[in-house]
Design a protein around this motif. Structure first.
Motif, mmCIF file in Angstrom:
data_model
loop_
_atom_site.group_PDB
_atom_site.id
_atom_site.type_symbol
_atom_site.label_atom_id
_atom_site.label_comp_id
_atom_site.label_asym_id
_atom_site.label_seq_id
_atom_site.Cartn_x
_atom_site.Cartn_y
_atom_site.Cartn_z
ATOM 1 N N LEU A 55 4.536 12.859 4.554
ATOM 2 C CA LEU A 55 3.601 12.453 5.600
ATOM 3 C C LEU A 55 3.946 11.061 6.122
ATOM 4 C CD1 LEU A 55 1.109 12.850 7.338
ATOM 5 C CD2 LEU A 55 -0.299 12.063 5.410
ATOM 6 N N ILE A 56 4.268 10.138 5.228
ATOM 7 C CA ILE A 56 4.636 8.785 5.654
ATOM 8 C C ILE A 56 5.874 8.836 6.540
ATOM 9 C CG2 ILE A 56 5.505 6.554 4.823
ATOM 10 C CD1 ILE A 56 3.684 7.069 2.314
ATOM 11 N N GLU A 63 -4.575 9.163 -4.015
ATOM 12 C CA GLU A 63 -3.132 8.915 -4.112
ATOM 13 C C GLU A 63 -2.520 8.681 -2.735
ATOM 14 O OE1 GLU A 63 -1.649 12.285 -6.201
ATOM 15 O OE2 GLU A 63 -2.151 11.489 -8.198
ATOM 16 N N LEU A 64 -2.966 9.451 -1.752
ATOM 17 C CA LEU A 64 -2.440 9.285 -0.396
ATOM 18 C C LEU A 64 -2.857 7.942 0.194
ATOM 19 C CD1 LEU A 64 -0.999 10.204 2.125
ATOM 20 C CD2 LEU A 64 -2.975 11.633 2.705
ATOM 21 N N LEU A 65 -4.090 7.541 -0.039
ATOM 22 C CA LEU A 65 -4.557 6.239 0.444
ATOM 23 C C LEU A 65 -3.722 5.100 -0.129
ATOM 24 C CD1 LEU A 65 -8.434 6.708 0.290
ATOM 25 C CD2 LEU A 65 -7.115 6.209 2.349
ATOM 26 N N VAL A 66 -3.495 5.140 -1.421
ATOM 27 C CA VAL A 66 -2.731 4.075 -2.084
ATOM 28 C C VAL A 66 -1.287 4.069 -1.596
ATOM 29 C CG1 VAL A 66 -1.817 3.269 -4.281
ATOM 30 C CG2 VAL A 66 -4.205 3.997 -4.122
ATOM 31 N N LYS A 67 -0.640 5.222 -1.608
ATOM 32 C CA LYS A 67 0.777 5.313 -1.263
ATOM 33 C C LYS A 67 1.031 4.909 0.182
ATOM 34 C CE LYS A 67 5.109 6.507 -1.923
ATOM 35 N NZ LYS A 67 5.995 5.728 -2.817
ATOM 36 N N SER A 68 0.240 5.409 1.095
ATOM 37 C CA SER A 68 0.471 5.120 2.514
ATOM 38 C C SER A 68 0.247 3.644 2.830
ATOM 39 C CB SER A 68 -0.425 5.997 3.392
ATOM 40 O OG SER A 68 -1.786 5.800 3.082
ATOM 41 N N VAL A 84 1.759 1.973 6.161
ATOM 42 C CA VAL A 84 1.171 2.939 7.091
ATOM 43 C C VAL A 84 -0.334 2.971 6.809
ATOM 44 C CG1 VAL A 84 1.046 5.364 7.786
ATOM 45 C CG2 VAL A 84 3.269 4.322 7.267
ATOM 46 N N MET A 85 -1.116 2.481 7.758
ATOM 47 C CA MET A 85 -2.552 2.359 7.518
ATOM 48 C C MET A 85 -3.237 3.719 7.558
ATOM 49 S SD MET A 85 -5.505 0.173 9.537
ATOM 50 C CE MET A 85 -4.885 -1.429 9.047
ATOM 51 N N THR A 86 -3.933 4.041 6.494
ATOM 52 C CA THR A 86 -4.856 5.180 6.453
ATOM 53 C C THR A 86 -6.169 4.650 5.910
ATOM 54 O OG1 THR A 86 -4.163 5.797 4.212
ATOM 55 C CG2 THR A 86 -3.010 6.857 6.066
ATOM 56 N N ARG A 87 -7.224 5.361 6.179
ATOM 57 C CA ARG A 87 -8.538 4.905 5.733
ATOM 58 C C ARG A 87 -9.399 6.088 5.298
ATOM 59 N NH1 ARG A 87 -6.543 0.727 5.288
ATOM 60 N NH2 ARG A 87 -7.103 -1.299 6.193
ATOM 61 N N PRO A 88 -10.240 5.874 4.265
ATOM 62 C CA PRO A 88 -11.250 6.888 3.951
ATOM 63 C C PRO A 88 -12.342 6.830 5.009
ATOM 64 C CG PRO A 88 -11.608 4.960 2.607
ATOM 65 C CD PRO A 88 -10.348 4.692 3.390
#
Length: 381
Positions: free
Chosen positions: A5-6, A327-332, A337-341
């Motif tokens: 995804l990244i 895991e996706l939040l931490v890795k990205s 690559v900014m992701t947010r809950p």
């Protein structure tokens, strides 16, 4: 999945630099129009761009009247005031929303009732609203009251989450049946349409935001969409300190707000509106690429409801479980690559912890599984 995804997002934006969630895009007449306001010295609330911006929004949304405000919260506050929501009244809304929805209620002295969102839209669920009212409300003299507390239930505020329109026909029916005013929190949904009608134009009022992370930005700003021209004229009057027009005298005929949008901000908005069709086209393309990426996975990409045309303001994916989300939040984010809950549910915040709630099962599921993905409407392909 995480590394793929990244890589997909970096390929989408063709950069190894930091990728924000949603950055403003200035590729039109923004500098020219803002410079014009500075040259003219009309940088505050008087100037041609405020009128021009309101006219552009009226033409685009096909609303009776649009009133520019200093921000989206002020727009929603004004809509509540114009709907005669009083201190101590109750307003039904969703717990799955940005805090501004509830802050506007707090500022006017009303209290929220939180009910669940719909899997169809991620916005306020008409069935959940109806069920809560059947169990907890009563109608007396054409007004709705909470059976236990005796407080008046005055309005319903759905929020079009990430730009996906809620089930408005069904909400209108519920509001009509229970004598409630429908106010749309359309902060995120400029460019979104429900069965051909722009969001924010179906309730009595709608509130739009032009914050820096919105599809069209004025830096900070908002707009009240008014279904009735009479409501709109009064809204404009109230938001401009209720000053009666006069060449030089200052007379204010009722309490008012200083919620006026500065001309400087409106100039930016006028330029942004010229690019809105291109922004929407790009955002739809980005959403299609995300949807294709997740198609054969156990990650569920959030798509527009079948009755709607969404602006895809913030793209979102529902992860298969909490562990994969975290895991996706931490890795990205570690990878630039900014992701947010999604936001914490409103009843979990200190200010609203004592609010009345219906069943929030689906809201709680979304809270623990959803991630927002980079959605800036400029890609280099």
């Amino acid at each position: 999945m995480n590394n793929k995804l990244i890589a997909h997002i970096r390929d989408l934006y063709q950069t190894n630099d930091f990728i924000p969630l949603h950055a403003p895009t200035f590729n039109g007449n923004e500098l020219a129009y803002v410079s014009e306001t500075i040259t003219s010295t009309f940088v505050s609330s008087v100037g041609k761009f405020v009128d021009d911006f309101e006219k552009k929004i009226i033409d685009y949304t096909n609303t009776a009247k649009a009133v520019a405000t200093v921000n989206g919260t002020a727009a929603l506050h004004t809509a509540l005031y114009m709907s005669n929501v009083k201190r101590g009244d109750l307003v039904i809304t969703q717990a799955l929303t940005f805090v501004a929805t509830c802050n506007a209620l707090y500022h006017i002295g009303a209290e929220p009732i939180f009910v669940d969102v719909s899997p169809i839209s991620l916005g306020l669920c008409p069935k959940a609203v109806e069920e809560y009212l059947i169990e907890n409300a009563v109608i007396r003299e054409n007004e709705c009251f909470h059976r236990k507390t005796g407080q008046r239930i005055k309005a319903v505020i759905p929020m079009h989450t990430f730009g996906h329109p809620v089930e408005l026909d069904e909400l209108v029916k519920v509001c009509d049946k229970w004598h409630l005013t429908l106010i749309e929190d359309a902060a995120e949904s400029l460019g979104s349409f429900y069965k051909g009608k722009h969001t924010g134009t179906i309730g009595r009022f709608g509130a739009v935001s032009f914050n820096g992370n919105k599809i069209v930005t004025t830096g900070g700003g908002g707009m009240v969409l008014c279904k009735s021209l009479n409501d709109g004229l009064h809204t404009k009057h109230v938001t401009t300190t209720a000053k009666v027009p006069h060449p030089y005298e200052f007379f204010h005929d009722e309490p008012g707000f200083n919620f006026r949008m500065p001309n400087l901000n409106a100039a930016l908005g006028c330029a942004q509106m010229e690019s809105l069709p291109a922004f929407l086209q790009q955002k739809r393309h980005i959403a299609e690429l995300y949807q294709s990426f997740f198609a054969d996975s156990d990650y569920q990409f959030v798509t527009e409801p079948e009755y709607a045309q969404s602006n895809y303001w913030l793209n979102a994916v529902i992860c298969p479980d909490v562990k994969s989300r975290d895991e996706l939040l931490v890795k990205s984010n570690e990878s630039g690559v900014m992701t947010r809950p999604i936001w914490k549910l409103m009843h979990r915040l200190p200010a609203f912890k004592n609010a009345m709630c219906g069943d929030l099962s689906y809201s709680e599921f979304v809270e623990s599984h959803l991630i927002n993905l980079p959605s800036t409407p400029v890609i280099k392909r």
